[in-house]
Scaffold this motif. Structure first.
Motif, PDB file in Angstrom:
ATOM      1  N   SER A 114       0.852  -1.190   0.000  1.00  0.00           N
ATOM      2  CA  SER A 114       0.000   0.000   0.000  1.00  0.00           C
ATOM      3  C   SER A 114       0.888   1.241   0.000  1.00  0.00           C
ATOM      4  O   SER A 114       2.071   1.183   0.367  1.00  0.00           O
ATOM      5  CB  SER A 114      -0.893   0.013   1.241  1.00  0.00           C
TER       6      SER A 114
ATOM      7  N   SER B 174       1.109   8.523  -1.322  1.00  0.00           N
ATOM      8  CA  SER B 174      -0.178   8.909  -1.914  1.00  0.00           C
ATOM      9  C   SER B 174      -0.094  10.303  -2.518  1.00  0.00           C
ATOM     10  O   SER B 174      -0.604  10.549  -3.617  1.00  0.00           O
ATOM     11  CB  SER B 174      -1.289   8.874  -0.867  1.00  0.00           C
TER      12      SER B 174
ATOM     13  N   SER C 150       5.384   4.337   2.358  1.00  0.00           N
ATOM     14  CA  SER C 150       5.755   5.571   3.065  1.00  0.00           C
ATOM     15  C   SER C 150       6.411   5.267   4.399  1.00  0.00           C
ATOM     16  O   SER C 150       7.460   5.835   4.728  1.00  0.00           O
ATOM     17  CB  SER C 150       4.518   6.445   3.296  1.00  0.00           C
TER      18      SER C 150
ATOM     19  N   GLN D 265       2.724   8.861   6.630  1.00  0.00           N
ATOM     20  CA  GLN D 265       1.854   7.841   6.050  1.00  0.00           C
ATOM     21  C   GLN D 265       1.298   8.255   4.687  1.00  0.00           C
ATOM     22  O   GLN D 265       0.998   7.409   3.851  1.00  0.00           O
ATOM     23  CB  GLN D 265       0.692   7.539   6.987  1.00  0.00           C
ATOM     24  N   GLN D 266       1.160   9.531   4.445  1.00  0.00           N
ATOM     25  CA  GLN D 266       0.539  10.035   3.222  1.00  0.00           C
ATOM     26  C   GLN D 266       1.540  10.365   2.116  1.00  0.00           C
ATOM     27  O   GLN D 266       1.145  10.744   1.018  1.00  0.00           O
ATOM     28  CB  GLN D 266      -0.284  11.302   3.518  1.00  0.00           C
TER      29      GLN D 266
ATOM     30  N   ARG E  22       0.641   3.632   2.034  1.00  0.00           N
ATOM     31  CA  ARG E  22       0.969   3.852   3.450  1.00  0.00           C
ATOM     32  C   ARG E  22       2.165   3.008   3.857  1.00  0.00           C
ATOM     33  O   ARG E  22       3.095   3.496   4.505  1.00  0.00           O
ATOM     34  CB  ARG E  22      -0.248   3.518   4.308  1.00  0.00           C
ATOM     35  N   GLU E  23       2.162   1.724   3.482  1.00  0.00           N
ATOM     36  CA  GLU E  23       3.247   0.817   3.847  1.00  0.00           C
ATOM     37  C   GLU E  23       4.575   1.284   3.254  1.00  0.00           C
ATOM     38  O   GLU E  23       5.602   1.280   3.935  1.00  0.00           O
ATOM     39  CB  GLU E  23       2.934  -0.612   3.395  1.00  0.00           C
TER      40      GLU E  23
END
Length: 100
Positions: free
Chosen positions: A20, A36, A25, A32-33, A22-23
């Motif tokens: 993901s 994205s 990052s 976390q963002q 998040r992962e």
């Protein structure tokens, strides 16, 4: 390659690694963002961060920038085989490929 293509390839690489945003990052030690925001074009991409992202996703940088990343492995193997040929066979191969 334009910025949009780079963003698309980041998503491609991340999805190929089955991670993901998040992962990735978090593995990069960032917010976390972060990934994205990169993929959405809301964050400028720095070369060192791209290298970190590719490392986390276990994706070679030369494959990332290759004209067609999904053909990279086949083309790389083909080039390796061609390089191993003696010069005369390379010349024959060139002539064969030029035939239409």
């Amino acid at each position: 390659m334009d910025k949009k293509e780079i963003r698309n390839r980041i998503g491609y690489v991340r999805n190929l690694a089955n991670l993901s945003a998040r992962e990735v990052s978090l593995r990069m030690g960032l917010s976390q963002q972060y990934v994205s925001k990169l993929e959405n074009g809301r964050m400028p991409l720095k070369v060192d961060k791209l290298i970190d992202l590719l490392t986390v996703c276990n994706f070679p940088i030369e494959k990332f920038f290759y004209s067609s990343p999904n053909e990279y492995d086949v083309d790389k193997e083909l080039l390796s085989l061609i390089k191993a040929l003696p010069k005369a066979k390379k010349e024959h191969l060139i002539e064969f490929l030029k035939q239409k």
